[in-house]
Design an enzyme around this catalytic site. Structure first.
Site, PDB file in Angstrom:
ATOM      1  N   ARG A  63      36.690  44.242  55.027  1.00 40.31           N
ATOM      2  CA  ARG A  63      37.514  43.043  55.178  1.00 40.31           C
ATOM      3  C   ARG A  63      38.061  42.530  53.844  1.00 40.31           C
ATOM      4  O   ARG A  63      39.176  42.062  53.767  1.00 40.31           O
ATOM      5  CB  ARG A  63      36.653  41.954  55.833  1.00 40.31           C
ATOM      6  N   LYS A 178      22.196  54.106  61.833  1.00 37.79           N
ATOM      7  CA  LYS A 178      21.203  53.399  62.612  1.00 37.79           C
ATOM      8  C   LYS A 178      21.278  51.906  62.308  1.00 37.79           C
ATOM      9  O   LYS A 178      21.839  51.568  61.261  1.00 37.79           O
ATOM     10  CB  LYS A 178      19.805  53.951  62.313  1.00 37.79           C
ATOM     11  N   HIS A 208      18.327  59.196  58.425  1.00 42.93           N
ATOM     12  CA  HIS A 208      18.335  59.847  57.107  1.00 42.93           C
ATOM     13  C   HIS A 208      17.020  60.568  56.807  1.00 42.93           C
ATOM     14  O   HIS A 208      16.973  61.427  55.941  1.00 42.93           O
ATOM     15  CB  HIS A 208      18.715  58.866  55.997  1.00 42.93           C
ATOM     16  N   HIS A 270      12.670  56.927  62.469  1.00 40.74           N
ATOM     17  CA  HIS A 270      12.056  57.834  61.500  1.00 40.74           C
ATOM     18  C   HIS A 270      10.708  58.384  61.982  1.00 40.74           C
ATOM     19  O   HIS A 270      10.446  59.576  61.895  1.00 40.74           O
ATOM     20  CB  HIS A 270      11.859  57.129  60.159  1.00 40.74           C
TER      21      HIS A 270
HETATM   22  C1  BG6 Z   1      15.616  52.430  56.579  1.00 45.15           C
HETATM   23  C2  BG6 Z   1      14.985  51.137  56.988  1.00 45.15           C
HETATM   24  O1  BG6 Z   1      16.105  53.123  57.694  1.00 45.15           O
HETATM   25  O2  BG6 Z   1      14.637  53.249  55.930  1.00 45.15           O
HETATM   26  C3  BG6 Z   1      14.373  50.423  55.793  1.00 45.15           C
HETATM   27  O3  BG6 Z   1      15.977  50.306  57.581  1.00 45.15           O
HETATM   28  C4  BG6 Z   1      13.434  51.338  55.064  1.00 45.15           C
HETATM   29  O4  BG6 Z   1      13.702  49.238  56.199  1.00 45.15           O
HETATM   30  C5  BG6 Z   1      14.100  52.665  54.755  1.00 45.15           C
HETATM   31  O5  BG6 Z   1      13.031  50.696  53.869  1.00 45.15           O
HETATM   32  C6  BG6 Z   1      13.106  53.655  54.188  1.00 45.15           C
HETATM   33  O6  BG6 Z   1      13.804  54.784  53.760  1.00 45.15           O
HETATM   34  P1  BG6 Z   1      13.276  55.639  52.533  1.00 45.15           P
HETATM   35  O7  BG6 Z   1      14.200  56.780  52.460  1.00 45.15           O
HETATM   36  O8  BG6 Z   1      13.306  54.736  51.347  1.00 45.15           O
HETATM   37  O9  BG6 Z   1      11.873  56.020  52.908  1.00 45.15           O
END
Ligand code: BG6
Length: 507
Positions: A63, A178, A208, A270
């Site tokens: 935006r 997500k 991820h 995850h």
């Molecule tokens: C994200 C969550 O998907 O993953 C976060 O929304 C979390 O809350 C993060 O901190 C953790 O990812 P990573 O790669 O740092 O373990």
């Protein structure tokens, strides 16, 4: 003499990449946090490693009115701070020249007309759209794209075929961040919206964790070795523990997190993905659908528990003020944008079973929390204890069971704990075999987002979530969240920030 343990075989299946064509990467939410922390630095790394075609372009949309030059400045500082491949600005001019910016509100139909016109004006015809904004804006963005005819549904499938002049039929793909919905019903609704505008094969739902090297390695470790698979079942495994523990609190994300909580933020995606990879059957091939079919079977094997079944299998907590790694951490309730008296959980533990022939009766304990004493993501496979008969008379303690620990982060690697004789005594001592990724492959492994973006550019959906997978994983956590509502809700256990996960709930 060759070391037989060091012989390596490169299969190249996941990394094989056809020559990439020029592509326009359109990022909705381009001025946001996710774009700056993850997506843009990952694109820079892909550019530096030659994965992005030199004629590819990046078009940021959000935006805030901004000139291309201001967008590039922000891009530069994001890449300087976070790109793994930043090296004193090498290659920067060529990368910056790819980037341009379009100011537009996703609620305004005019934005999509502008985008559509921009895409007709000399940008590469293959387009990867990336939804990196707040999930409540997904539906209106998809609707806007549909009206402007930006999707892939209704177009000739891109990639493989040729146009009359011989050029390749261009493709259009969509990456969705997500959280994908907030329960099964909303995920289903979102799937319907998406699949009206893009073909399922053109939709890339990101988790991820699937892009992390140590997570990808789970498939290799389990199915490229013959020594673990015979033990990978209820006859030898007593329990599997899956932890994603974090030292960080929620930081500035109170607005989002307070409406989500640990189950929606971490477990549904995850942790459930790690469960799938730990428990799935060998797929018949490395074809994306073959792999995702096996993951969905795992999800379908997790029973529907009764309300009391969910309650006895779960625990929830919320952090109070404390100290994490020497720094003070405010209580969750004092974090910015958290509702007064909020009962949102920042810690959750949930024990499920995978009720199939391989794993019936084996508990899988999923556990995650914020503001804990350490950050550690790992899968611990605990094997059954050996019979005591032989050592009972000479050993002062019971024999520890063997454990296999797959460490996802930090210090990616694998540990195998075993018992051995303590030299000079008849006692048993515990030892371990260790494998460390960083020792073998340098300090910096590819970032998850690099891998996932590269796969989306190639059209490889193996590491992305399929529609049915997203809905089925919501089914598992919907029951849990439902059981946590109302008068039978379990207590919300307070824990001092900086506590070990094992202490949460131990008054
Ligand atoms: C994200 C969550 O998907 O993953 C976060 O929304 C979390 O809350 C993060 O901190 C953790 O990812 P990573 O790669 O740092 O373990």
């Amino acid at each position: 003499m060759p070391d037989p343990l060091r012989d390596s075989v490169s299969c190249g299946v996941f990394m094989a990449r056809p020559d990439l064509e020029p592509v326009t990467i359109v990022i909705f939410g381009a001025s946001g946090d996710l774009a700056h922390r993850k997506i843009l630095p990952a694109l820079h790394s892909l550019h530096m490693s030659g994965v992005l075609h030199p004629e590819s372009r990046i078009l940021g949309i959000s935006r805030r009115p901004m000139a291309d030059s201001a967008f590039r400045e922000g891009l530069r500082s994001a890449c300087e701070k976070r790109s793994r491949s930043w090296s004193e600005g090498k290659g920067w001019d060529a990368f910056a020249a790819k980037a341009s910016y379009l100011a537009g509100d996703v609620e305004d139909p005019h934005t999509y007309e502008l985008l559509s016109r921009a895409l007709e004006s000399g940008f590469p015809r293959n387009v990867l759209f990336y939804l990196a904004m707040s999930p409540d804006q997904f539906p209106m963005t998809i609707a806007g794209m549909e009206k402007a005819g930006l999707g892939s549904a209704g177009r000739e499938p891109g990639g493989a075929g040729r146009e009359p002049g011989g050029a390749q039929v261009p493709w259009r793909r969509l990456v969705v961040e997500k959280p994908f919905g907030r329960d099964r019903a909303s995920a289903h609704g979102l799937n319907l919206l998406l699949t009206a505008v893009f073909r399922e094969s053109d939709i890339f739902r990101i988790d991820h964790y699937l892009g992390k090297e140590a997570v990808q390695n789970l498939l290799y470790f389990r199915f490229a070795n013959s020594i673990f698979e015979p033990l990978w079942n209820r006859n030898y495994i007593e329990r599997v523990e899956i932890d994603v523990l974090e030292q960080e609190g929620i930081g500035t994300r109170g607005g989002y997190y307070d409406g989500a909580g640990a189950v929606r933020d971490m477990v549904q995606n995850h942790l459930v993905q790690l469960l799938c990879l730990a428990a799935m059957e060998p797929p018949p091939s490395l074809d994306p659908e073959a792999i995702r079919d096996e993951k969905v079977k795992v999800l379908r094997s997790v029973p529907h528990y009764s309300a009391s079944g969910y309650l006895e299998r779960s625990m929830r907590g919320q952090y109070e003020a404390g100290h994490v790694g020497g720094a003070s951490q405010v209580a969750y309730l004092d974090e910015a944008k958290v509702r007064p008296g909020s009962t949102t959980e920042t810690f959750a533990s949930f024990r499920v079973e995978v009720d199939n022939w391989r794993f019936a009766g084996v508990p899988f304990v999923l556990r995650t929390g914020k503001a804990l004493d350490r950050s550690a993501s790992e899968i611990r496979v605990r094997f059954r204890r050996p019979p005591e008969t032989l050592f009972a008379g000479i050993c002062s303690e019971t024999l520890p069971s063997n454990a296999l620990i797959i460490r996802i982060q930090p210090e990616e690697g694998i540990w195998l704990g075993f018992n051995a004789k303590e030299p000079g005594s008849a006692e048993i001592e515990r030892n371990e075999l260790r494998f460390s990724y960083s020792k073998g492959h340098g300090e910096t492994l590819p970032e998850a987002y690099e891998r996932l973006l590269a796969d989306a550019l190639c059209g490889d959906s193996t590491l992305f979530i399929r529609a049915d997978e997203a809905e089925e994983s919501w089914r598992i956590v919907d029951g849990l969240l439902e059981s946590w509502k109302g008068e039978n809700a379990p207590p919300l256990l307070g824990y001092a920030a900086g506590s070990p996960a094992s202490e949460v709930g131990r008054a």
